[in-house]
Design a protein around this motif. Structure first.
Motif, PDB file in Angstrom:
ATOM      1  N   GLY A   1       0.833  -1.196   0.000  1.00 19.50           N
ATOM      2  CA  GLY A   1       0.000   0.000   0.000  1.00 19.50           C
ATOM      3  C   GLY A   1       0.870   1.249   0.000  1.00 19.50           C
ATOM      4  O   GLY A   1       1.922   1.307  -0.633  1.00 19.50           O
ATOM      5  N   SER A   2       0.460   2.253   0.710  1.00 21.46           N
ATOM      6  CA  SER A   2       1.233   3.486   0.817  1.00 21.46           C
ATOM      7  C   SER A   2       2.537   3.215   1.568  1.00 21.46           C
ATOM      8  O   SER A   2       2.557   2.499   2.565  1.00 21.46           O
ATOM      9  CB  SER A   2       0.447   4.562   1.557  1.00 21.46           C
ATOM     10  OG  SER A   2       1.263   5.688   1.801  1.00 21.46           O
ATOM     11  N   THR A   3       3.617   3.770   1.034  1.00 22.22           N
ATOM     12  CA  THR A   3       4.930   3.573   1.675  1.00 22.22           C
ATOM     13  C   THR A   3       5.236   4.667   2.689  1.00 22.22           C
ATOM     14  O   THR A   3       6.325   4.687   3.254  1.00 22.22           O
ATOM     15  CB  THR A   3       6.041   3.541   0.607  1.00 22.22           C
ATOM     16  OG1 THR A   3       5.991   4.749  -0.156  1.00 22.22           O
ATOM     17  CG2 THR A   3       5.880   2.332  -0.305  1.00 22.22           C
ATOM     18  N   ASN A   4       4.273   5.574   2.919  1.00 23.86           N
ATOM     19  CA  ASN A   4       4.531   6.656   3.868  1.00 23.86           C
ATOM     20  C   ASN A   4       4.834   6.118   5.263  1.00 23.86           C
ATOM     21  O   ASN A   4       5.654   6.671   5.990  1.00 23.86           O
ATOM     22  CB  ASN A   4       3.329   7.607   3.937  1.00 23.86           C
ATOM     23  CG  ASN A   4       3.164   8.416   2.663  1.00 23.86           C
ATOM     24  OD1 ASN A   4       4.127   8.578   1.910  1.00 23.86           O
ATOM     25  ND2 ASN A   4       1.962   8.907   2.408  1.00 23.86           N
ATOM     26  N   PHE A   5       4.166   5.026   5.631  1.00 17.88           N
ATOM     27  CA  PHE A   5       4.375   4.504   6.972  1.00 17.88           C
ATOM     28  C   PHE A   5       5.792   3.944   7.127  1.00 17.88           C
ATOM     29  O   PHE A   5       6.346   3.948   8.224  1.00 17.88           O
ATOM     30  CB  PHE A   5       3.335   3.427   7.293  1.00 17.88           C
ATOM     31  CG  PHE A   5       3.647   2.071   6.740  1.00 17.88           C
ATOM     32  CD1 PHE A   5       4.228   1.089   7.533  1.00 17.88           C
ATOM     33  CD2 PHE A   5       3.359   1.768   5.415  1.00 17.88           C
ATOM     34  CE1 PHE A   5       4.506  -0.161   7.016  1.00 17.88           C
ATOM     35  CE2 PHE A   5       3.635   0.526   4.901  1.00 17.88           C
ATOM     36  CZ  PHE A   5       4.210  -0.453   5.698  1.00 17.88           C
ATOM     37  N   LEU A   6       6.386   3.460   6.008  1.00 10.32           N
ATOM     38  CA  LEU A   6       7.760   2.947   6.082  1.00 10.32           C
ATOM     39  C   LEU A   6       8.748   4.088   6.311  1.00 10.32           C
ATOM     40  O   LEU A   6       9.658   3.987   7.130  1.00 10.32           O
ATOM     41  CB  LEU A   6       8.115   2.207   4.794  1.00 10.32           C
ATOM     42  CG  LEU A   6       7.367   0.902   4.530  1.00 10.32           C
ATOM     43  CD1 LEU A   6       7.786   0.312   3.191  1.00 10.32           C
ATOM     44  CD2 LEU A   6       7.652  -0.088   5.648  1.00 10.32           C
ATOM     45  N   VAL A   7       8.562   5.162   5.585  1.00  9.86           N
ATOM     46  CA  VAL A   7       9.429   6.335   5.769  1.00  9.86           C
ATOM     47  C   VAL A   7       9.261   6.873   7.190  1.00  9.86           C
ATOM     48  O   VAL A   7      10.240   7.227   7.858  1.00  9.86           O
ATOM     49  CB  VAL A   7       9.100   7.421   4.730  1.00  9.86           C
ATOM     50  CG1 VAL A   7       9.948   8.667   4.978  1.00  9.86           C
ATOM     51  CG2 VAL A   7       9.341   6.886   3.321  1.00  9.86           C
ATOM     52  N   GLY A   8       8.006   6.899   7.647  1.00  9.35           N
ATOM     53  CA  GLY A   8       7.767   7.336   9.022  1.00  9.35           C
ATOM     54  C   GLY A   8       8.450   6.443  10.038  1.00  9.35           C
ATOM     55  O   GLY A   8       8.968   6.922  11.055  1.00  9.35           O
ATOM     56  N   ALA A   9       8.474   5.120   9.762  1.00  8.92           N
ATOM     57  CA  ALA A   9       9.146   4.184  10.676  1.00  8.92           C
ATOM     58  C   ALA A   9      10.631   4.501  10.775  1.00  8.92           C
ATOM     59  O   ALA A   9      11.225   4.470  11.857  1.00  8.92           O
ATOM     60  CB  ALA A   9       8.941   2.751  10.197  1.00  8.92           C
ATOM     61  N   GLY A  10      11.238   4.839   9.619  1.00 12.35           N
ATOM     62  CA  GLY A  10      12.660   5.179   9.628  1.00 12.35           C
ATOM     63  C   GLY A  10      12.943   6.431  10.427  1.00 12.35           C
ATOM     64  O   GLY A  10      13.858   6.468  11.253  1.00 12.35           O
ATOM     65  N   PHE A  11      12.130   7.481  10.198  1.00  9.22           N
ATOM     66  CA  PHE A  11      12.354   8.739  10.914  1.00  9.22           C
ATOM     67  C   PHE A  11      12.034   8.606  12.404  1.00  9.22           C
ATOM     68  O   PHE A  11      12.701   9.217  13.247  1.00  9.22           O
ATOM     69  CB  PHE A  11      11.523   9.854  10.290  1.00  9.22           C
ATOM     70  CG  PHE A  11      12.134  10.441   9.051  1.00  9.22           C
ATOM     71  CD1 PHE A  11      13.345  11.121   9.118  1.00  9.22           C
ATOM     72  CD2 PHE A  11      11.522  10.293   7.821  1.00  9.22           C
ATOM     73  CE1 PHE A  11      13.923  11.661   7.966  1.00  9.22           C
ATOM     74  CE2 PHE A  11      12.095  10.821   6.672  1.00  9.22           C
ATOM     75  CZ  PHE A  11      13.298  11.501   6.742  1.00  9.22           C
ATOM     76  N   ASN A  12      11.025   7.798  12.740  1.00  8.18           N
ATOM     77  CA  ASN A  12      10.687   7.612  14.156  1.00  8.18           C
ATOM     78  C   ASN A  12      11.842   6.944  14.910  1.00  8.18           C
ATOM     79  O   ASN A  12      12.102   7.264  16.070  1.00  8.18           O
ATOM     80  CB  ASN A  12       9.415   6.770  14.288  1.00  8.18           C
ATOM     81  CG  ASN A  12       8.174   7.553  13.946  1.00  8.18           C
ATOM     82  OD1 ASN A  12       8.175   8.785  14.003  1.00  8.18           O
ATOM     83  ND2 ASN A  12       7.104   6.864  13.561  1.00  8.18           N
ATOM     84  N   LYS A  13      12.508   6.003  14.253  1.00  5.70           N
ATOM     85  CA  LYS A  13      13.646   5.350  14.894  1.00  5.70           C
ATOM     86  C   LYS A  13      14.801   6.329  15.116  1.00  5.70           C
ATOM     87  O   LYS A  13      15.501   6.275  16.131  1.00  5.70           O
ATOM     88  CB  LYS A  13      14.129   4.176  14.036  1.00  5.70           C
ATOM     89  CG  LYS A  13      13.295   2.915  14.181  1.00  5.70           C
ATOM     90  CD  LYS A  13      13.500   2.272  15.544  1.00  5.70           C
ATOM     91  CE  LYS A  13      12.804   0.940  15.660  1.00  5.70           C
ATOM     92  NZ  LYS A  13      13.004   0.314  16.991  1.00  5.70           N
ATOM     93  N   LEU A  14      14.996   7.229  14.147  1.00  6.74           N
ATOM     94  CA  LEU A  14      16.081   8.211  14.292  1.00  6.74           C
ATOM     95  C   LEU A  14      15.778   9.246  15.365  1.00  6.74           C
ATOM     96  O   LEU A  14      16.688   9.854  15.930  1.00  6.74           O
ATOM     97  CB  LEU A  14      16.331   8.922  12.959  1.00  6.74           C
ATOM     98  CG  LEU A  14      16.976   8.095  11.849  1.00  6.74           C
ATOM     99  CD1 LEU A  14      17.099   8.923  10.587  1.00  6.74           C
ATOM    100  CD2 LEU A  14      18.347   7.578  12.269  1.00  6.74           C
ATOM    101  N   ASN A  15      14.500   9.448  15.641  1.00  3.96           N
ATOM    102  CA  ASN A  15      14.075  10.456  16.612  1.00  3.96           C
ATOM    103  C   ASN A  15      14.190   9.888  18.028  1.00  3.96           C
ATOM    104  O   ASN A  15      13.208   9.701  18.733  1.00  3.96           O
ATOM    105  CB  ASN A  15      12.631  10.882  16.316  1.00  3.96           C
ATOM    106  CG  ASN A  15      12.197  12.047  17.178  1.00  3.96           C
ATOM    107  OD1 ASN A  15      13.030  12.814  17.663  1.00  3.96           O
ATOM    108  ND2 ASN A  15      10.897  12.170  17.383  1.00  3.96           N
ATOM    109  N   SER A  16      15.428   9.625  18.440  1.00 11.32           N
ATOM    110  CA  SER A  16      15.679   8.998  19.739  1.00 11.32           C
ATOM    111  C   SER A  16      16.848   9.694  20.431  1.00 11.32           C
ATOM    112  O   SER A  16      17.908   9.889  19.827  1.00 11.32           O
ATOM    113  CB  SER A  16      15.992   7.510  19.554  1.00 11.32           C
ATOM    114  OG  SER A  16      16.458   6.940  20.748  1.00 11.32           O
ATOM    115  N   VAL A  17      16.631  10.053  21.682  1.00 11.99           N
ATOM    116  CA  VAL A  17      17.704  10.680  22.463  1.00 11.99           C
ATOM    117  C   VAL A  17      18.881   9.736  22.634  1.00 11.99           C
ATOM    118  O   VAL A  17      20.040  10.151  22.635  1.00 11.99           O
ATOM    119  CB  VAL A  17      17.162  11.111  23.849  1.00 11.99           C
ATOM    120  CG1 VAL A  17      18.289  11.626  24.731  1.00 11.99           C
ATOM    121  CG2 VAL A  17      16.090  12.175  23.685  1.00 11.99           C
ATOM    122  N   VAL A  18      18.600   8.429  22.734  1.00 12.78           N
ATOM    123  CA  VAL A  18      19.664   7.441  22.939  1.00 12.78           C
ATOM    124  C   VAL A  18      20.681   7.495  21.812  1.00 12.78           C
ATOM    125  O   VAL A  18      21.895   7.401  22.043  1.00 12.78           O
ATOM    126  CB  VAL A  18      19.059   6.025  23.048  1.00 12.78           C
ATOM    127  CG1 VAL A  18      20.154   4.959  23.065  1.00 12.78           C
ATOM    128  CG2 VAL A  18      18.194   5.917  24.294  1.00 12.78           C
TER     129      VAL A  18
END
Length: 435
Positions: free
Chosen positions: A40-57
């Motif tokens: 389906g839409s690949t927007n959720f995949l791109v969001g998954a990548g950016f969400n992982k990068l958005n980490s203080v750790v």
């Protein structure tokens, strides 16, 4: 299993084998699935990548890379070598043990195996050749010793493992320490065995008083650098800072030490250090971005569960599951460096480890020792190639000692770590009060 996933895994393996940079390998695998998969839409995949990068750790990793780069350019490597040499350099083959210890300490400062190869190899390989050591052997020993950076905290690989699996990073720092010390012992023992027939020129014996004086002087010279891992770990385990905040403290501490204490770099040199650290961190973040997207797709396709089911079809015995998991990690380690291996293997194997009754903290030590061994295991062996480049030698002269280190030092440590959980669980239990 979805045939497209099998093709995707094959493409990823092929790209890694032919030497394509790891970040582009993961990008290629993601692109194949996005072009030919029905998600389906690949927007959720791109969001998954950016969400992982958005980490203080994750901020801790570029900060540790920067701190290690500053200390490497600031002269800490040479002072560590001089200190270790003053203690044990007069033994026959002692310069090899000097290399092992100096690399372990510098790895603890930089947190990256490649940094340890570059910093210690540049100093030690010419010294060892002048003393009568075979140049290929010296380069192989640098490569083998640099893997200790994965096992001696603070380790960037253990930060990634804790982040990927949701395991305590403090516990992950502690878990591989005892396996790392066993590895130091085995590498040191094999160093004395392998160098016994080399035409090594030993320094003249000296009175104890002279040696003690030299050790005292060298300790004073290296003290500022040696304090860095102690400060980092003291702040973390003393509850003063988080690992990310401790990484920032490390950078703040490293700058005045390198510029005003050791005076081997100036403010003008900081630009180059920042540039190199930025390059390394940028590539790492791109890799994490695409690996997160790939992991999301493989999770949606139930790849971890299918791997578990495949293992269970062979046997449901926990010991057999652990042996198969180790074999899987060894194969992954042969074709990927540690960061890529952790991003790929940790989520895939977690269900297998749960089925085998393995604590995630214990798993952190298992994966660190396995992937560390993979870094010097052909056919890819990235650290061997890097050490050959630093040492200006060819791989053929390094292969025999490297394989001895793999089979008779690393492999025993991997097996001990896997089947004796106390080796990796004792320190976390003692210091953090874990059950």
């Amino acid at each position: 299993m979805n045939p497209l996933i099998l093709w995707d895994a094959a493409l990823l393996s092929l790209l890694l084998v032919i030497g394509v940079p790891a970040a582009l390998c993961f990008a290629g695998a993601v692109l194949l699935l996005m072009l030919f998969g029905d998600f389906g839409s690949t927007n959720f995949l791109v969001g998954a990548g950016f969400n992982k990068l958005n980490s203080v750790v994750l901020i801790a990793i570029p900060l540790y890379i920067l701190a290690g780069g500053i200390m490497g350019a600031g002269g800490i490597a040479g002072r560590l070598v001089d200190l270790a040499n003053s203690m044990i350099g007069r033994l026959r083959g002692g310069l090899g043990l000097v290399l092992i210890i100096a690399t372990a300490v510098f790895g603890a400062i930089s947190g990256m195996a490649s940094s340890a190869v570059a910093a210690i190899g540049t100093v030690m390989i010419p010294r060892m050749e002048e003393r009568g050591f075979d140049r290929g052997y010296a380069a192989a020993l640098v490569a083998a010793s640099s893997v200790l950076a994965l096992l001696i905290p603070p380790s960037a690989s253990m930060i990634l493992f804790g982040w990927v699996t949701g395991t305590s990073i403090l516990a992950c720092f502690l878990a591989p320490i005892i396996p790392g010390l066993i590895l130091v012992t085995l590498l040191g023992g094999w160093n004395f065995v392998l160098t016994r027939k080399m035409p090594i020129r030993q320094p003249a014996p000296a009175p104890v008083r002279v040696i003690a004086g030299e050790v005292f002087i060298r300790t004073k010279q290296a003290a500022a650098g040696l304090m860095m891992p102690l400060i980092i770990l003291g702040f973390i385990y003393g509850g003063i800072t988080t690992p990310t905040e401790a990484a920032a403290v490390a950078v703040v501490y490293a700058i005045p030490v390198a510029i005003y204490v050791y005076r081997e770099m100036g403010w003008r040199d900081m630009g180059q250090v920042l540039w190199r650290a930025g390059q390394t961190s940028g590539v790492l973040m791109i890799m994490i971005f695409f690996a997160s997207m790939l992991g999301r797709i493989w999770t949606l396709e139930n790849v971890p569960q299918e791997i578990l089911e495949a293992f269970l079809r062979v046997s449901d015995n926990p010991l057999v599951l652990l042996l198969m998991a180790n074999l899987f990690l060894m194969i992954v380690g042969m074709f990927m460096e540690d960061v890529s291996g952790i991003l790929l293997a940790a989520p895939l194997l977690m269900p297998v480890m749960t089925q085998a009754g393995v604590d995630p903290i214990h798993f952190s030590a298992i994966i660190a020792t396995n992937l560390g061994m993979g870094l010097i295991t052909p056919p890819t062996a990235p650290l061997l190639y890097f050490a050959a480049l630093i040492g200006k030698t060819n791989l053929s002269g390094m292969l025999k000692p490297a394989l001895i280190f793999v089979f008779f030092a690393y492999l025993p440590v991997v097996m001990l770590t896997t089947f004796v959980p106390a080796l990796s669980m004792w320190l976390p239990s003692l210091i953090l009060g874990l059950n």
